[in-house]
Design a protein around this motif. Structure first.
Motif, PDB file in Angstrom:
ATOM      1  N   ALA A  80      29.078 -10.138  23.031  1.00 33.79           N
ATOM      2  CA  ALA A  80      29.272 -11.520  22.576  1.00 33.79           C
ATOM      3  C   ALA A  80      27.984 -12.088  21.982  1.00 33.79           C
ATOM      4  N   VAL A  81      26.853 -11.792  22.620  1.00 35.37           N
ATOM      5  CA  VAL A  81      25.562 -12.271  22.107  1.00 35.37           C
ATOM      6  C   VAL A  81      25.288 -11.687  20.730  1.00 35.37           C
ATOM      7  N   THR A  82      25.542 -10.386  20.575  1.00 30.87           N
ATOM      8  CA  THR A  82      25.283  -9.766  19.274  1.00 30.87           C
ATOM      9  C   THR A  82      26.199 -10.339  18.206  1.00 30.87           C
ATOM     10  N   GLY A  83      27.396 -10.778  18.604  1.00 26.61           N
ATOM     11  CA  GLY A  83      28.319 -11.401  17.655  1.00 26.61           C
ATOM     12  C   GLY A  83      27.769 -12.676  17.039  1.00 26.61           C
ATOM     13  N   SER A 126      19.357   1.566   9.763  1.00 24.91           N
ATOM     14  CA  SER A 126      18.910   0.947  11.004  1.00 24.91           C
ATOM     15  C   SER A 126      17.647   0.087  10.873  1.00 24.91           C
ATOM     16  N   PHE A 127      16.732   0.435   9.983  1.00 30.66           N
ATOM     17  CA  PHE A 127      15.415  -0.217   9.933  1.00 30.66           C
ATOM     18  C   PHE A 127      15.276  -1.082   8.688  1.00 30.66           C
ATOM     19  N   PRO A 128      14.942  -2.365   8.865  1.00 36.19           N
ATOM     20  CA  PRO A 128      14.773  -3.145  10.096  1.00 36.19           C
ATOM     21  C   PRO A 128      16.101  -3.758  10.538  1.00 36.19           C
ATOM     22  N   SER A 129      16.115  -4.333  11.727  1.00 41.32           N
ATOM     23  CA  SER A 129      17.327  -4.968  12.246  1.00 41.32           C
ATOM     24  C   SER A 129      17.589  -6.285  11.519  1.00 41.32           C
ATOM     25  N   GLY A 130      18.742  -6.367  10.860  1.00 45.01           N
ATOM     26  CA  GLY A 130      19.114  -7.603  10.169  1.00 45.01           C
ATOM     27  C   GLY A 130      19.410  -8.736  11.127  1.00 45.01           C
ATOM     28  N   HIS A 131      20.029  -8.422  12.273  1.00 45.26           N
ATOM     29  CA  HIS A 131      20.287  -9.443  13.287  1.00 45.26           C
ATOM     30  C   HIS A 131      18.980 -10.083  13.749  1.00 45.26           C
ATOM     31  N   SER A 132      17.989  -9.242  14.019  1.00 44.78           N
ATOM     32  CA  SER A 132      16.698  -9.749  14.484  1.00 44.78           C
ATOM     33  C   SER A 132      16.004 -10.549  13.395  1.00 44.78           C
ATOM     34  N   CYS A 133      16.067 -10.062  12.175  1.00 45.45           N
ATOM     35  CA  CYS A 133      15.403 -10.733  11.061  1.00 45.45           C
ATOM     36  C   CYS A 133      15.962 -12.132  10.835  1.00 45.45           C
ATOM     37  N   SER A 134      17.272 -12.245  10.704  1.00 42.98           N
ATOM     38  CA  SER A 134      17.864 -13.564  10.438  1.00 42.98           C
ATOM     39  C   SER A 134      17.657 -14.502  11.620  1.00 42.98           C
ATOM     40  N   ILE A 160      19.551 -11.946  21.062  1.00 40.74           N
ATOM     41  CA  ILE A 160      20.297 -11.258  20.005  1.00 40.74           C
ATOM     42  C   ILE A 160      19.585  -9.954  19.648  1.00 40.74           C
ATOM     43  N   ALA A 161      18.266 -10.002  19.512  1.00 42.45           N
ATOM     44  CA  ALA A 161      17.501  -8.796  19.184  1.00 42.45           C
ATOM     45  C   ALA A 161      17.656  -7.739  20.285  1.00 42.45           C
ATOM     46  N   PHE A 162      17.519  -8.154  21.536  1.00 35.05           N
ATOM     47  CA  PHE A 162      17.667  -7.209  22.649  1.00 35.05           C
ATOM     48  C   PHE A 162      19.067  -6.591  22.669  1.00 35.05           C
ATOM     49  N   SER A 163      20.065  -7.389  22.317  1.00 35.83           N
ATOM     50  CA  SER A 163      21.436  -6.876  22.346  1.00 35.83           C
ATOM     51  C   SER A 163      21.615  -5.681  21.424  1.00 35.83           C
ATOM     52  N   ARG A 164      20.841  -5.606  20.365  1.00 37.91           N
ATOM     53  CA  ARG A 164      20.979  -4.498  19.420  1.00 37.91           C
ATOM     54  C   ARG A 164      20.502  -3.174  20.024  1.00 37.91           C
ATOM     55  N   VAL A 165      19.438  -3.250  20.827  1.00 36.00           N
ATOM     56  CA  VAL A 165      18.967  -2.051  21.529  1.00 36.00           C
ATOM     57  C   VAL A 165      19.930  -1.718  22.668  1.00 36.00           C
ATOM     58  N   PHE A 166      20.336  -2.748  23.396  1.00 33.46           N
ATOM     59  CA  PHE A 166      21.275  -2.575  24.512  1.00 33.46           C
ATOM     60  C   PHE A 166      22.546  -1.875  24.051  1.00 33.46           C
ATOM     61  N   PHE A 168      22.888   0.117  21.567  1.00 32.46           N
ATOM     62  CA  PHE A 168      22.576   1.417  20.984  1.00 32.46           C
ATOM     63  C   PHE A 168      22.883   1.479  19.491  1.00 32.46           C
ATOM     64  N   VAL A 169      22.665   0.345  18.800  1.00 30.45           N
ATOM     65  CA  VAL A 169      22.875   0.315  17.355  1.00 30.45           C
ATOM     66  C   VAL A 169      21.568   0.141  16.587  1.00 30.45           C
ATOM     67  N   HIS A 170      20.458  -0.095  17.308  1.00 27.88           N
ATOM     68  CA  HIS A 170      19.130  -0.172  16.707  1.00 27.88           C
ATOM     69  C   HIS A 170      18.099   0.404  17.661  1.00 27.88           C
ATOM     70  N   PHE A 171      17.054   0.956  17.093  1.00 30.53           N
ATOM     71  CA  PHE A 171      15.896   1.380  17.872  1.00 30.53           C
ATOM     72  C   PHE A 171      15.006   0.168  18.139  1.00 30.53           C
ATOM     73  N   PRO A 172      14.193   0.194  19.200  1.00 31.69           N
ATOM     74  CA  PRO A 172      13.287  -0.931  19.457  1.00 31.69           C
ATOM     75  C   PRO A 172      12.366  -1.251  18.280  1.00 31.69           C
ATOM     76  N   THR A 173      11.878  -0.224  17.575  1.00 30.78           N
ATOM     77  CA  THR A 173      11.009  -0.507  16.428  1.00 30.78           C
ATOM     78  C   THR A 173      11.773  -1.193  15.294  1.00 30.78           C
ATOM     79  N   ASP A 174      13.072  -0.942  15.175  1.00 27.91           N
ATOM     80  CA  ASP A 174      13.894  -1.664  14.197  1.00 27.91           C
ATOM     81  C   ASP A 174      13.920  -3.153  14.534  1.00 27.91           C
ATOM     82  N   VAL A 175      14.109  -3.437  15.814  1.00 26.91           N
ATOM     83  CA  VAL A 175      14.207  -4.812  16.288  1.00 26.91           C
ATOM     84  C   VAL A 175      12.865  -5.529  16.144  1.00 26.91           C
TER      85      VAL A 175
END
Length: 194
Positions: A30-33, A107-115, A141-147, A149-156
């Motif tokens: 839900a958070v990633t949504g 995957s790189f960089p995370s669009g969710h984290s960027c926006s 939201i950024a953490f949810s992407r790693v949680f 498994f759709v982004h690596f931490p460095t992407d986030v």
């Protein structure tokens, strides 16, 4: 996850083995949504543009949209297509179960984290209290992407840094080119007004 840098490997393995629980597995999809396509941040920015004239938040909404657009152009259209990094679930199939439909694209960089960080950085420049809350949400939201498994931490991290720079850059341009802070607020450190 052989072949992965030690930073990404350590964090991803720890998150996958220590952070999952029934409630977390319901919460983080839900958070990633909220960050999907920047929808939450775009809606918040548009509300500020439409309803923020009397409260002085209209310019903040415009700057949020500008910062997110810069992040989209640099991150999604530029860096992702230059780096072409596969997502974790594609690079390491079967390592973790996906709790959301597999996203497309690189995957790189995370669009969710960027926006998220682009918008939150602008809000923080406008008001520290609301900005702190926005940064907490951006972090979740950024953490949810790693949680998930759709982004690596460095992407986030890259997405968060890029988004923050875009947000601060939008505020800097408003300060330098339009003179909003100096003329309307009496100097740096005060609220950005329309």
């Amino acid at each position: 996850m052989s072949g992965l840098n030690a930073f990404d490997q350590t964090i991803m393995a720890w998150v996958q083995s220590h952070c999952h629980s029934p409630w977390a597995d319901r919460l983080f999809p839900a958070v990633t949504g909220l960050g999907e396509g920047g929808v939450f941040w775009i809606a918040a920015a548009l509300l500020l543009v439409v309803l923020g004239k009397k409260s002085g938040w209209r310019s903040t909404g415009f700057l949020m949209l500008c910062a997110m657009l810069a992040g989209l152009l640099i991150g999604e259209l530029g860096l992702k297509n230059l780096v072409c990094r596969p997502r974790p679930f594609a690079a390491f199939p079967g390592y973790a179960s996906l709790l959301i439909p597999p996203p497309s694209g690189w995957s790189f960089p995370s669009g969710h984290s960027c926006s998220s960080f682009a918008a939150a950085a602008v809000v923080f420049c406008r008001d520290r209290r609301w900005g702190a809350a926005a940064l907490v949400l951006a972090g979740l939201i950024a953490f949810s992407r790693v949680f998930l498994f759709v982004h690596f931490p460095t992407d986030v991290l890259a997405g968060a840094v890029l988004g923050t720079l875009c947000g601060l850059g939008a505020c800097w341009l408003a300060l330098r080119l339009l003179g909003w802070w100096k003329e309307r607020c009496g100097g740096a450190g005060k609220s950005l007004k329309p």
